[in-house]
Design a protein around this motif. Structure first.
Motif, PDB file in Angstrom:
ATOM      1  N   ARG A  36      56.542  52.043   3.282  1.00 43.48           N
ATOM      2  CA  ARG A  36      55.097  51.905   3.158  1.00 43.48           C
ATOM      3  C   ARG A  36      54.767  51.793   1.680  1.00 43.48           C
ATOM      4  O   ARG A  36      54.998  52.723   0.914  1.00 43.48           O
ATOM      5  CB  ARG A  36      54.364  53.098   3.763  1.00 43.48           C
ATOM      6  CG  ARG A  36      52.851  52.921   3.830  1.00 43.48           C
ATOM      7  CD  ARG A  36      52.203  54.092   4.552  1.00 43.48           C
ATOM      8  NE  ARG A  36      50.778  53.922   4.759  1.00 43.48           N
ATOM      9  CZ  ARG A  36      50.261  53.309   5.828  1.00 43.48           C
ATOM     10  NH1 ARG A  36      51.055  52.842   6.766  1.00 43.48           N
ATOM     11  NH2 ARG A  36      48.953  53.187   5.966  1.00 43.48           N
ATOM     12  N   TYR A  65      48.349  37.327   7.305  1.00 43.43           N
ATOM     13  CA  TYR A  65      49.770  37.601   7.202  1.00 43.43           C
ATOM     14  C   TYR A  65      50.572  36.316   7.029  1.00 43.43           C
ATOM     15  O   TYR A  65      50.207  35.276   7.570  1.00 43.43           O
ATOM     16  CB  TYR A  65      50.279  38.327   8.454  1.00 43.43           C
ATOM     17  CG  TYR A  65      49.700  39.699   8.653  1.00 43.43           C
ATOM     18  CD1 TYR A  65      48.712  39.932   9.596  1.00 43.43           C
ATOM     19  CD2 TYR A  65      50.146  40.772   7.887  1.00 43.43           C
ATOM     20  CE1 TYR A  65      48.170  41.194   9.779  1.00 43.43           C
ATOM     21  CE2 TYR A  65      49.619  42.045   8.063  1.00 43.43           C
ATOM     22  CZ  TYR A  65      48.626  42.250   9.008  1.00 43.43           C
ATOM     23  OH  TYR A  65      48.097  43.506   9.174  1.00 43.43           O
ATOM     24  N   ILE A 118      54.917  43.609   9.711  1.00 47.21           N
ATOM     25  CA  ILE A 118      54.125  44.220   8.644  1.00 47.21           C
ATOM     26  C   ILE A 118      52.687  44.459   9.098  1.00 47.21           C
ATOM     27  O   ILE A 118      52.179  43.764   9.984  1.00 47.21           O
ATOM     28  CB  ILE A 118      54.123  43.344   7.371  1.00 47.21           C
ATOM     29  CG1 ILE A 118      53.512  41.965   7.652  1.00 47.21           C
ATOM     30  CG2 ILE A 118      55.534  43.225   6.796  1.00 47.21           C
ATOM     31  CD1 ILE A 118      53.355  41.108   6.410  1.00 47.21           C
ATOM     32  N   THR A 119      52.058  45.458   8.474  1.00 54.16           N
ATOM     33  CA  THR A 119      50.645  45.743   8.712  1.00 54.16           C
ATOM     34  C   THR A 119      50.004  46.111   7.380  1.00 54.16           C
ATOM     35  O   THR A 119      50.529  46.970   6.654  1.00 54.16           O
ATOM     36  CB  THR A 119      50.471  46.916   9.684  1.00 54.16           C
ATOM     37  OG1 THR A 119      51.112  46.599  10.926  1.00 54.16           O
ATOM     38  CG2 THR A 119      48.989  47.175   9.949  1.00 54.16           C
ATOM     39  N   ILE A 120      48.896  45.473   7.078  1.00 54.71           N
ATOM     40  CA  ILE A 120      48.149  45.792   5.863  1.00 54.71           C
ATOM     41  C   ILE A 120      46.891  46.542   6.273  1.00 54.71           C
ATOM     42  O   ILE A 120      46.267  46.214   7.283  1.00 54.71           O
ATOM     43  CB  ILE A 120      47.817  44.516   5.057  1.00 54.71           C
ATOM     44  CG1 ILE A 120      47.257  44.877   3.687  1.00 54.71           C
ATOM     45  CG2 ILE A 120      46.883  43.590   5.833  1.00 54.71           C
ATOM     46  CD1 ILE A 120      47.147  43.677   2.742  1.00 54.71           C
ATOM     47  N   MET A 128      55.871  48.183   6.320  1.00 56.89           N
ATOM     48  CA  MET A 128      56.898  47.208   6.658  1.00 56.89           C
ATOM     49  C   MET A 128      57.969  47.883   7.505  1.00 56.89           C
ATOM     50  O   MET A 128      58.402  48.997   7.203  1.00 56.89           O
ATOM     51  CB  MET A 128      57.538  46.640   5.390  1.00 56.89           C
ATOM     52  CG  MET A 128      56.536  46.021   4.432  1.00 56.89           C
ATOM     53  SD  MET A 128      57.326  45.175   3.064  1.00 56.89           S
ATOM     54  CE  MET A 128      58.079  46.562   2.211  1.00 56.89           C
ATOM     55  N   TYR A 157      57.550  43.643  -5.150  1.00 57.07           N
ATOM     56  CA  TYR A 157      56.308  43.478  -4.417  1.00 57.07           C
ATOM     57  C   TYR A 157      55.132  43.781  -5.353  1.00 57.07           C
ATOM     58  O   TYR A 157      55.114  44.825  -6.024  1.00 57.07           O
ATOM     59  CB  TYR A 157      56.275  44.407  -3.212  1.00 57.07           C
ATOM     60  CG  TYR A 157      57.156  43.926  -2.082  1.00 57.07           C
ATOM     61  CD1 TYR A 157      58.547  43.993  -2.192  1.00 57.07           C
ATOM     62  CD2 TYR A 157      56.609  43.394  -0.922  1.00 57.07           C
ATOM     63  CE1 TYR A 157      59.372  43.534  -1.168  1.00 57.07           C
ATOM     64  CE2 TYR A 157      57.418  42.932   0.113  1.00 57.07           C
ATOM     65  CZ  TYR A 157      58.787  43.004  -0.021  1.00 57.07           C
ATOM     66  OH  TYR A 157      59.603  42.548   0.996  1.00 57.07           O
ATOM     67  N   CYS A 178      50.772  43.799  -5.831  1.00 58.36           N
ATOM     68  CA  CYS A 178      49.453  43.716  -5.229  1.00 58.36           C
ATOM     69  C   CYS A 178      48.510  43.031  -6.219  1.00 58.36           C
ATOM     70  O   CYS A 178      48.726  43.067  -7.432  1.00 58.36           O
ATOM     71  CB  CYS A 178      48.913  45.077  -4.823  1.00 58.36           C
ATOM     72  SG  CYS A 178      48.772  46.314  -6.126  1.00 58.36           S
ATOM     73  N   ASP A 201      47.401  49.604   1.718  1.00 56.63           N
ATOM     74  CA  ASP A 201      48.785  49.905   2.041  1.00 56.63           C
ATOM     75  C   ASP A 201      49.426  48.772   2.820  1.00 56.63           C
ATOM     76  O   ASP A 201      48.751  48.060   3.578  1.00 56.63           O
ATOM     77  CB  ASP A 201      48.866  51.190   2.858  1.00 56.63           C
ATOM     78  CG  ASP A 201      48.324  52.381   2.092  1.00 56.63           C
ATOM     79  OD1 ASP A 201      47.873  53.333   2.759  1.00 56.63           O
ATOM     80  OD2 ASP A 201      48.347  52.357   0.847  1.00 56.63           O
ATOM     81  N   LEU A 202      50.731  48.648   2.648  1.00 53.43           N
ATOM     82  CA  LEU A 202      51.513  47.656   3.380  1.00 53.43           C
ATOM     83  C   LEU A 202      52.647  48.387   4.084  1.00 53.43           C
ATOM     84  O   LEU A 202      53.546  48.913   3.430  1.00 53.43           O
ATOM     85  CB  LEU A 202      52.067  46.602   2.432  1.00 53.43           C
ATOM     86  CG  LEU A 202      52.877  45.487   3.085  1.00 53.43           C
ATOM     87  CD1 LEU A 202      51.943  44.569   3.901  1.00 53.43           C
ATOM     88  CD2 LEU A 202      53.623  44.672   2.049  1.00 53.43           C
ATOM     89  N   ALA A 260      50.749  39.378   2.606  1.00 55.58           N
ATOM     90  CA  ALA A 260      49.612  39.770   3.441  1.00 55.58           C
ATOM     91  C   ALA A 260      48.388  39.971   2.563  1.00 55.58           C
ATOM     92  O   ALA A 260      48.499  40.181   1.359  1.00 55.58           O
ATOM     93  CB  ALA A 260      49.913  41.051   4.211  1.00 55.58           C
ATOM     94  N   TRP A 287      49.129  41.377  -0.993  1.00 52.42           N
ATOM     95  CA  TRP A 287      50.489  41.681  -1.424  1.00 52.42           C
ATOM     96  C   TRP A 287      51.267  40.370  -1.504  1.00 52.42           C
ATOM     97  O   TRP A 287      51.206  39.547  -0.583  1.00 52.42           O
ATOM     98  CB  TRP A 287      51.182  42.626  -0.451  1.00 52.42           C
ATOM     99  CG  TRP A 287      50.733  44.046  -0.555  1.00 52.42           C
ATOM    100  CD1 TRP A 287      49.754  44.663   0.173  1.00 52.42           C
ATOM    101  CD2 TRP A 287      51.248  45.037  -1.440  1.00 52.42           C
ATOM    102  NE1 TRP A 287      49.624  45.973  -0.204  1.00 52.42           N
ATOM    103  CE2 TRP A 287      50.539  46.236  -1.198  1.00 52.42           C
ATOM    104  CE3 TRP A 287      52.242  45.054  -2.416  1.00 52.42           C
ATOM    105  CZ2 TRP A 287      50.784  47.423  -1.887  1.00 52.42           C
ATOM    106  CZ3 TRP A 287      52.491  46.224  -3.107  1.00 52.42           C
ATOM    107  CH2 TRP A 287      51.772  47.393  -2.839  1.00 52.42           C
TER     108      TRP A 287
END
Length: 124
Positions: free
Chosen positions: A18, A60, A68-70, A83, A94, A96, A80-81, A48, A35
């Motif tokens: 995360r 995405y 993945i979820t943002i 993964m 990575y 942002c 937050d990302l 994302a 991201w």
């Protein structure tokens, strides 16, 4: 706006991480936040993005959207990302970024502010 990316590290294939992007100003909440990542020897690529707070629409990369979820944390002023199912191809720095035109969300050249990046290394 100063951005601080964190949460990277070394993880085994199949694991999860995360990442978190913290901002120095509350204007973060009314801006798109994205991201991106730069794999070794490759160009930076979109991962994302999320719309302003209250909009919340997420964007995405097609190749990553199943893993993945943002999300935004308004109280912490972070994006937050999450993964999962990480593999060696996810190894990258990575980054942002924020402040972009809504029509340029997926393109890195449109972002005004960038964090310093956080390294994610996936071991097989």
């Amino acid at each position: 706006v100063q951005l601080q990316a964190s949460g990277g590290g070394l993880v085994q294939a199949g694991g999860s991480l995360r990442l978190s992007c913290a901002a120095s100003e509350r204007t973060f909440s009314v801006s798109f936040v994205a991201w991106f990542r730069r794999p070794p020897g490759k160009e930076r690529e979109f991962v994302a993005a999320v719309g302003p707070a209250g909009n919340g629409f997420a964007y995405y990369a097609d190749s990553l959207k199943d893993r993945i979820t943002i999300s935004r944390d308004g109280a912490q002023n972070t994006v937050d990302l999450q993964m999962s199912g990480l593999n060696a191809e996810d190894t990258a720095v990575y980054y942002c970024a924020t402040h972009v035109s809504p029509t340029r969300v997926r393109w890195s050249d449109g972002y005004r502010y960038w964090g310093q990046g956080t390294q994610v290394t996936v071991s097989s």
